[in-house]
Enzyme design. Structure first.
Site, mmCIF file in Angstrom:
data_model
loop_
_atom_site.group_PDB
_atom_site.id
_atom_site.type_symbol
_atom_site.label_atom_id
_atom_site.label_comp_id
_atom_site.label_asym_id
_atom_site.label_seq_id
_atom_site.Cartn_x
_atom_site.Cartn_y
_atom_site.Cartn_z
ATOM 1 N N HIS A 195 71.440 -7.330 -35.437
ATOM 2 C CA HIS A 195 72.473 -7.386 -34.394
ATOM 3 C C HIS A 195 73.541 -6.361 -34.788
ATOM 4 C CE1 HIS A 195 71.078 -11.627 -34.658
ATOM 5 N NE2 HIS A 195 71.330 -11.722 -33.371
ATOM 6 N N ASP A 222 75.768 -7.427 -37.643
ATOM 7 C CA ASP A 222 75.161 -7.602 -38.968
ATOM 8 C C ASP A 222 75.344 -6.356 -39.814
ATOM 9 O OD1 ASP A 222 74.059 -9.898 -37.841
ATOM 10 O OD2 ASP A 222 72.159 -8.897 -37.375
HETATM 11 C C1 XLS Z 1 69.297 -17.600 -32.692
HETATM 12 C C2 XLS Z 1 68.396 -16.496 -32.395
HETATM 13 C C3 XLS Z 1 68.906 -15.107 -32.699
HETATM 14 C C4 XLS Z 1 68.079 -14.072 -32.009
HETATM 15 C C5 XLS Z 1 68.696 -12.730 -31.929
HETATM 16 O O1 XLS Z 1 68.927 -18.761 -32.657
HETATM 17 O O2 XLS Z 1 67.177 -16.756 -33.053
HETATM 18 O O3 XLS Z 1 68.981 -14.880 -34.060
HETATM 19 O O4 XLS Z 1 66.810 -13.933 -32.605
HETATM 20 O O5 XLS Z 1 69.947 -12.763 -31.360
#
Ligand code: XLS
Ligand code: CA
Ligand code: CA
Length: 440
Positions: free
Chosen positions: A99, A102
């Site tokens: 993301h 991150d």
């Molecule tokens: C959260 C999600 C997230 C997505 C990406 O529960 O798994 O991490 O994979 O935003």
């Protein structure tokens, strides 16, 4: 100075190895059906769980011990990139996912956030060139910051809709810059808590508009990654708009978006929705919408999104069965959207966790491949539905029957003979295949 100095490149040592830093089943160069495991499984590391998360939960603070945590701000972001690429290479994974938040800290303005991203993206680009590690997908985190309190594209506040669009725009540009093969939309807060203050129709229409704008912008800049919706039924909102594959598929069709998207299916989200992982994979596959996988597992005793590393061989086998039947994942892959437990706070645990997950999927792959080759489930299903290959069944599937014809047929029946579903025998056969995997 490296971040994982005591760990060398992880190698395949076979099922009898006692080396915790070795693969027992994942053999990257082993060929199955003409493709190496490495080519077929397309493993990815999730940046957020592995390099950004600190192990905090709603009841306690972070526990993770990380060499990069002595840094702050942009220095921390840079140290994470160094650690990440050392980790990817030592583990031997071909892909990673992130993301925006991150990889680079958010600034006090959108402009400043974008400037931080530009610096880190340039650094990541250099590391990617040297390492051959590729971007499976990136995404915008439009759920953590307080501005997303009422959602992002489905927010009641048009300024937030605009801000969300700007963040996705930037991530589409970054995806193009880094050669991302997919782009993920997980509707973190795209849903609602209560209908008492919610215009459900406007929120869904806006979500549809938002996706169309994203499709248009990707076209405009020539970013041809596969777009993926990642369904999840709840958490953080009570009613999430992309509840499961079937719901999200209907949504895409309602808004004329079905040709531009596929699904990124997460195991733990499937179970949160009251489905099995393989149900979601099957539903997407038979509709031509299976794009990629977030490989993890939930805890059936807890029932929330625990994002554990996948170690359940039954589940990895049935998941790989769907993936093989899909002809692979195309541009998708198996992204470990999984976190080490809060108690597994040592840095080496990151290796143990990924090795466990990669071995579990390698076993699942081998067993599923054997099940497909021997037509174990195919012949069961073929037998079970044989009544549709002749007589009245054939007429039904060929569109040659109507209610009057069916009534005629039914009136002529004296006896209806069903055959056993034989579930226990089937499960015993799957166990037999699983236990034989060791010698395969
Ligand atoms: C959260 C999600 C997230 C997505 C990406 O529960 O798994 O991490 O994979 O935003
Ligand atoms: Ca996920
Ligand atoms: Ca999750």
């Amino acid at each position: 100075m490296g971040h994982f100095e005591n760990v060398n490149k992880i190698k395949y040592e076979g099922p009898d190895s006692t080396n915790p830093f070795a693969f027992k089943f994942y053999n990257p160069k082993e060929k199955i059906n003409g493709k190496t495991m490495e080519e077929y499984l397309r493993f990815g590391v999730a940046y957020w769980h592995t390099f950004t998360a600190d192990g905090s939960d709603p009841f306690g603070s972070g526990t993770m011990l990380r060499t990069w945590d002595k840094f702050k701000g942009m220095d921390l972001a840079k140290a994470r990139v160094e650690a990440a690429f050392e980790f990817f290479e030592k583990l031997g994974v071909p892909y990673f996912c992130f993301h925006d938040v991150d990889i680079a800290p958010e600034g006090s303005t959108l402009k400043e956030s974008n400037q931080n991203l530009d610096i880190i993206v340039a650094m990541i680009k250099d590391y990617m060139k040297d390492s051959k590690v590729k971007l499976l997908w990136n995404t915008a985190n439009n759920f953590t910051n307080p501005r997303f309190v009422h959602g992002a594209a489905s927010s009641s506040n048009a300024d937030v809709f605009a801000y969300s669009a700007a963040k996705v725009k930037k991530q589409l540009e970054i995806g193009k810059e880094l050669g991302g093969e997919n782009y993920v939309f997980w509707g973190g807060r795209e849903g609602y808590e209560t209908l008492l203050n919610t215009d459900l129709k406007l929120e869904q229409d806006n979500l549809g508009r938002f996706f169309h704008m994203a499709v248009d912008y990707a076209k405009e800049i020539g970013f041809d990654a596969q777009f993926l919706i990642e369904p999840k039924p709840k958490e953080p909102t009570t009613h999430q708009y992309d509840y499961d594959v079937a719901t999200a598929h209907a949504f895409l069709q309602s808004y004329g978006l079905q040709d531009y998207f596929k699904f990124n299916i997460e195991a733990n989200h499937a179970t949160l929705a009251g489905h099995t992982f393989e149900h979601e994979l099957r539903y997407a596959r038979v509709n031509g919408m299976l794009g990629s996988v977030d490989a993890n597992q939930g805890d059936p005793l807890l029932g929330w999104d625990t994002d554990e590393f996948p170690t359940d061989l039954y589940s990895t086998t049935l998941a790989m069965y769907e993936i093989i039947k899909n002809g692979g994942l195309g541009s998708g892959g198996l992204n470990f959207d999984a976190k080490v437990r809060r108690g597994s706070f040592e840095q080496d645990d990151l290796f143990h966790a990924h090795i466990a997950g990669m071995d579990a999927f390698a076993i699942g792959y081998k067993v599923a491949n054997q099940l497909v080759e021997d037509k174990v489930l195919d012949s069961i299903v073929e037998d079970r539905y044989s009544s549709y290959r002749s007589g009245i069944g054939k007429d039904i599937v060929e569109g040659k029957a109507d209610f009057k014809k069916l009534e005629d047929h039914a009136l002529g029946l004296t006896d209806i003979a069903n055959i056993s579903g034989r579930l226990e025998r089937i499960k015993a056969t799957i166990n037999q295949y699983l236990l034989r995997a060791y010698t395969m």
